[in-house]
Design a protein around this motif. Structure first.
Motif, PDB file in Angstrom:
ATOM      1  N   GLY A  83     -29.602  44.803  -7.432  1.00  0.00           N
ATOM      2  CA  GLY A  83     -29.895  43.716  -7.346  1.00  0.00           C
ATOM      3  C   GLY A  83     -29.177  42.681  -7.197  1.00  0.00           C
ATOM      4  O   GLY A  83     -28.254  42.365  -6.622  1.00  0.00           O
ATOM      5  N   TYR A  84     -29.470  41.729  -8.451  1.00  0.00           N
ATOM      6  CA  TYR A  84     -28.490  40.102  -8.407  1.00  0.00           C
ATOM      7  C   TYR A  84     -27.678  40.210  -9.262  1.00  0.00           C
ATOM      8  O   TYR A  84     -27.651  40.368 -10.731  1.00  0.00           O
ATOM      9  CB  TYR A  84     -29.542  39.063  -8.226  1.00  0.00           C
ATOM     10  CG  TYR A  84     -30.042  38.405  -7.299  1.00  0.00           C
ATOM     11  CD1 TYR A  84     -30.045  38.114  -5.857  1.00  0.00           C
ATOM     12  CD2 TYR A  84     -31.089  39.021  -6.863  1.00  0.00           C
ATOM     13  CE1 TYR A  84     -30.485  37.611  -4.809  1.00  0.00           C
ATOM     14  CE2 TYR A  84     -32.004  38.481  -6.258  1.00  0.00           C
ATOM     15  CZ  TYR A  84     -31.721  37.891  -4.604  1.00  0.00           C
ATOM     16  OH  TYR A  84     -32.187  37.594  -3.757  1.00  0.00           O
ATOM     17  N   TRP A  85     -26.285  40.078  -9.043  1.00  0.00           N
ATOM     18  CA  TRP A  85     -25.289  40.474  -9.893  1.00  0.00           C
ATOM     19  C   TRP A  85     -25.547  39.609 -11.060  1.00  0.00           C
ATOM     20  O   TRP A  85     -25.165  38.410 -11.158  1.00  0.00           O
ATOM     21  CB  TRP A  85     -24.388  39.889  -9.644  1.00  0.00           C
ATOM     22  CG  TRP A  85     -22.728  39.797 -10.583  1.00  0.00           C
ATOM     23  CD1 TRP A  85     -22.431  38.739 -10.485  1.00  0.00           C
ATOM     24  CD2 TRP A  85     -22.565  41.254 -10.596  1.00  0.00           C
ATOM     25  NE1 TRP A  85     -20.458  39.217 -11.229  1.00  0.00           N
ATOM     26  CE2 TRP A  85     -21.301  40.801 -11.740  1.00  0.00           C
ATOM     27  CE3 TRP A  85     -22.023  42.493 -10.311  1.00  0.00           C
ATOM     28  CZ2 TRP A  85     -20.479  42.057 -11.759  1.00  0.00           C
ATOM     29  CZ3 TRP A  85     -21.667  43.167 -10.990  1.00  0.00           C
ATOM     30  CH2 TRP A  85     -20.088  42.820 -12.016  1.00  0.00           C
ATOM     31  N   GLN A  86     -25.694  40.294 -12.358  1.00  0.00           N
ATOM     32  CA  GLN A  86     -25.906  39.529 -13.746  1.00  0.00           C
ATOM     33  C   GLN A  86     -26.956  38.618 -13.543  1.00  0.00           C
ATOM     34  O   GLN A  86     -27.052  37.918 -14.828  1.00  0.00           O
ATOM     35  CB  GLN A  86     -24.135  39.112 -14.408  1.00  0.00           C
ATOM     36  CG  GLN A  86     -23.497  39.850 -14.319  1.00  0.00           C
ATOM     37  CD  GLN A  86     -22.455  39.709 -15.339  1.00  0.00           C
ATOM     38  OE1 GLN A  86     -21.719  38.038 -14.517  1.00  0.00           O
ATOM     39  NE2 GLN A  86     -21.424  40.265 -15.771  1.00  0.00           N
ATOM     40  N   ARG A  87     -27.970  39.340 -13.384  1.00  0.00           N
ATOM     41  CA  ARG A  87     -29.428  38.673 -12.951  1.00  0.00           C
ATOM     42  C   ARG A  87     -30.709  39.299 -13.171  1.00  0.00           C
ATOM     43  O   ARG A  87     -31.602  39.082 -12.651  1.00  0.00           O
ATOM     44  CB  ARG A  87     -29.609  37.138 -12.150  1.00  0.00           C
ATOM     45  CG  ARG A  87     -27.984  36.063 -11.985  1.00  0.00           C
ATOM     46  CD  ARG A  87     -28.457  35.020 -10.653  1.00  0.00           C
ATOM     47  NE  ARG A  87     -26.985  34.393 -10.599  1.00  0.00           N
ATOM     48  CZ  ARG A  87     -26.793  33.475 -11.182  1.00  0.00           C
ATOM     49  NH1 ARG A  87     -28.055  32.897 -12.230  1.00  0.00           N
ATOM     50  NH2 ARG A  87     -26.314  32.159 -11.194  1.00  0.00           N
ATOM     51  N   PRO A  88     -31.046  40.050 -13.994  1.00  0.00           N
ATOM     52  CA  PRO A  88     -32.107  40.583 -14.059  1.00  0.00           C
ATOM     53  C   PRO A  88     -33.403  39.797 -14.332  1.00  0.00           C
ATOM     54  O   PRO A  88     -34.149  40.839 -13.317  1.00  0.00           O
ATOM     55  CB  PRO A  88     -31.925  41.648 -16.002  1.00  0.00           C
ATOM     56  CG  PRO A  88     -31.166  40.459 -16.508  1.00  0.00           C
ATOM     57  CD  PRO A  88     -30.203  40.029 -15.898  1.00  0.00           C
ATOM     58  N   GLU A  89     -33.981  38.742 -14.523  1.00  0.00           N
ATOM     59  CA  GLU A  89     -34.545  38.145 -14.126  1.00  0.00           C
ATOM     60  C   GLU A  89     -35.235  37.512 -12.728  1.00  0.00           C
ATOM     61  O   GLU A  89     -35.851  37.937 -12.365  1.00  0.00           O
ATOM     62  CB  GLU A  89     -34.837  36.696 -15.178  1.00  0.00           C
ATOM     63  CG  GLU A  89     -34.863  37.383 -16.566  1.00  0.00           C
ATOM     64  CD  GLU A  89     -35.115  35.954 -17.261  1.00  0.00           C
ATOM     65  OE1 GLU A  89     -34.942  35.302 -16.597  1.00  0.00           O
ATOM     66  OE2 GLU A  89     -35.250  36.436 -18.856  1.00  0.00           O
ATOM     67  N   GLU A  90     -34.300  37.737 -11.942  1.00  0.00           N
ATOM     68  CA  GLU A  90     -34.327  37.103 -11.100  1.00  0.00           C
ATOM     69  C   GLU A  90     -34.395  38.612  -9.247  1.00  0.00           C
ATOM     70  O   GLU A  90     -35.165  37.975  -8.620  1.00  0.00           O
ATOM     71  CB  GLU A  90     -32.642  36.684 -10.325  1.00  0.00           C
ATOM     72  CG  GLU A  90     -32.654  35.194 -11.190  1.00  0.00           C
ATOM     73  CD  GLU A  90     -33.154  34.839  -9.692  1.00  0.00           C
ATOM     74  OE1 GLU A  90     -33.397  34.921  -9.022  1.00  0.00           O
ATOM     75  OE2 GLU A  90     -32.702  32.618 -10.239  1.00  0.00           O
ATOM     76  N   THR A  91     -33.935  39.590  -9.894  1.00  0.00           N
ATOM     77  CA  THR A  91     -33.688  41.198  -9.768  1.00  0.00           C
ATOM     78  C   THR A  91     -35.419  41.427  -9.910  1.00  0.00           C
ATOM     79  O   THR A  91     -35.787  41.900  -8.606  1.00  0.00           O
ATOM     80  CB  THR A  91     -32.837  41.808 -10.084  1.00  0.00           C
ATOM     81  OG1 THR A  91     -31.265  41.239  -9.868  1.00  0.00           O
ATOM     82  CG2 THR A  91     -33.480  43.104  -9.672  1.00  0.00           C
TER      83      THR A  91
END
Length: 566
Positions: free
Chosen positions: A431-439
């Motif tokens: 995933g994207y580091w500390q970006r759950p919405e982007e992930t």
């Protein structure tokens, strides 16, 4: 599995690419043998101890020396009070310190944050803040940038290296030239900084402790180029990188069907090791195969680069379209012996057919195009390595990789239709580091990564990339893809490089603008427009042509259409 069986399996599973696989390539990779990149690295160093692992500016580093140096870095890091998984930034070009530091970080149980050395203070500050890196290793040439932002970030310690640190007595001369003659080191002052040599000395008196690192732990935060917005950290686990390494290894086996495998392969490494392409295809592959990576610190210095090429009979050369063009346009290129070169691997941007055909003519080695992203560690597709001709496609999904072409609603499209390339496999990031919405936006519920690239798959499973969604030009409701325009323009012998972008047009919404660097200074706008008119339908033809002396490029050499649009 026989070719016939693979074809049948491909038809039964909806994976037509399996029928196009060479006999030596399995549909799925076998389980991983190592539990981390650290243990993988240590095993290779023991196995290939006496071989050359890396060389730079005439100095070689054996696998034994690489292991010893990385152990010193790792031991020093462990003595700094870091916790498992803490981030350590590396802001270095292709010099010997780079692999020593990177493998030291991994062995010590920490996460590598690769940093582009030419970042502006704003870009560096964002990456250090976002990653939470507590220590940074930087070349003195770029220490001025770190000085401007270190106090605004979580960085606690700065380690400064010089170009000559690992070059022995020659290093003194190199440092003098870099600092005094070429004046490549802007003034800087970072109170409390440590030198690379001091850290190596301190680490030499310490012992590297084994760390309980698992396949699911984060190995690298690989920041995207930011061409689609704010730069994001692709979270790559030890499993992601080791899986892609195994996928590449079984793909590479095709080369040796009926060909003798060299005892030690020579890789040329002109692409920066902080970029995912060189990190995996050069550094990790080289370590896995006991190969020798020739590090090119500044590939833009084409004469110096070609001098290195001439001195080493290369087997594998990864590169980009722009780099291949620059090499072939230098007279010294004709003096290089390419008889040992059996793989030229093109990635990072589309390889243009005129460039590929010229490369084959001059070297005897075809360019094999592949495709991937930071988020896929990076390789997702590749052409067969036994192909005699340039295909103009990005190839087949590699082993254990599923690719679907989907529409904006996430519906899988039939073969032959253009949609977004979506990728699923063990190499796809966590995933994207500390970006759950982007992930959540990037990875579908069924595990496919949405690449943002537009493409189509044919009945054989071969994929053609059409363009990035954001680069697509909309002319009177028709989709126009810059890659197609650029490839046609590049066919003209008077064109060195070009980039197509969309510009506002009151009649058609957007129109095509072509920005060109001339090879032949006599080339005119009218002549180039006439050439394009022969090969492109009316709405695809450039309405505006602008000649420039150079095009904006990323550090990897990728042409930045975004900068041209801005």
């Amino acid at each position: 599995m026989t070719d016939l069986a693979k074809t049948a399996e491909g038809q039964a599973t909806g994976k037509p690419w399996l029928g196009s696989y060479p006999a030596s390539v399995p549909a799925e990779i076998s389980p991983l043998e190592h539990d981390s990149l650290g243990t993988f690295f240590e095993d290779s160093c023991r196995k290939f101890a006496s071989r050359t692992a890396f060389s730079s500016m005439g100095r070689t580093l054996s696998f034994r020396e690489l292991e010893e140096g990385s152990a010193k870095i790792g031991a020093w890091l462990q003595a700094q009070g870091l916790s498992k998984g803490d981030r350590v930034a590396v802001m270095l070009p292709n010099i010997l310190q780079n692999p020593v530091i990177v493998y030291g970080i991994l062995r010590a149980g920490y996460t590598v944050v690769n940093v582009n050395p030419l970042y502006t203070p704003r870009e560096l500050q964002h990456q250090l803040q976002d990653s939470g890196a507590r220590i940074i290793f930087v070349l003195e040439n770029f220490a001025n940038t770190v000085e401007q932002v270190a106090g605004k970030t979580p960085v606690e310690k700065v380690v400064v290296a010089t170009m000559g640190d690992m070059l022995g007595l020659k290093g003194l001369i190199v440092n003098f030239v870099v600092r005094r003659i070429k004046k490549l080191v802007p003034a800087w002052s970072i109170p409390g900084h440590l030198s690379f040599n001091a850290v190596m000395k301190a680490g030499g008196s310490l012992s590297l402790k084994p760390m309980d690192v698992t396949l699911s732990d984060v190995a690298f935060l690989q920041y995207t180029g930011g061409t689609t917005g704010v730069s994001k950290g692709a979270t790559l686990t030890h499993s992601n990188l080791l899986s892609n390494l195994k996928q590449l290894s079984v793909w590479l086996d095709q080369i040796f069907d009926g060909r003798e495998r060299p005892e030690a392969m020579v890789f040329i490494c002109p692409l920066p090791l902080y970029h995912i392409f060189a990190l995996t295809v050069n550094s990790l592959m080289g370590v896995a195969m006991g190969g020798h990576n020739v590090l090119i610190a500044n590939p833009r210095d084409i004469p110096a680069f070609l001098k290195e090429m001439k001195a080493h009979k290369a087997h594998i050369l990864p590169g980009l379209n722009t780099l291949f063009t620059a090499m072939m346009n230098n007279e010294a290129f004709k003096e290089i012996d390419f008889s040992s070169l059996f793989l030229t691997f093109g990635g990072g941007m589309a390889v243009q057919r005129p460039v590929a055909e010229r490369w084959r003519e001059m070297t005897g080695c075809p360019i094999t195009e592949g495709y991937g992203l930071s988020e896929t560690s990076p390789v997702a597709t590749a052409n067969r390595l036994d192909a005699a001709e340039f295909s103009g496609m990005i190839g087949l999904p590699i082993s254990s990789t599923d690719i679907e072409i989907r529409d904006d609603d996430g519906v899988t499209l039939p073969l032959g239709e253009v949609g977004e390339i979506c990728i699923r496999g063990p190499q796809v990031m966590a995933g994207y580091w500390q970006r759950p919405e982007e992930t959540a936006r990037a990875i579908t519920p069924d595990g496919f990564f949405r690449s943002g690239d537009m493409g189509m798959m044919d009945e054989r499973g071969y994929i053609k990339i059409v363009d990035r969604k954001k680069d697509m030009i909309l002319v009177s409701g028709f989709n126009v893809y810059p890659n197609e325009i650029e490839e046609v323009a590049a066919m003209h012998p008077g064109v060195l490089e070009c980039a197509a972008i969309g510009v506002a047009d009151e009649h058609s919404g957007e129109a095509v603008k072509l920005v060109v660097v001339k090879r032949d200074q006599a080339l005119t706008e009218a002549e180039l427009k006439a050439h394009c008119a022969k090969h492109l339908t009316n709405y695809k033809r450039p309405r505006i042509i602008e000649f420039r002396s150079e095009l904006p490029k990323s550090n990897v050499g990728k042409i930045l259409r975004k900068d041209l649009r801005d």
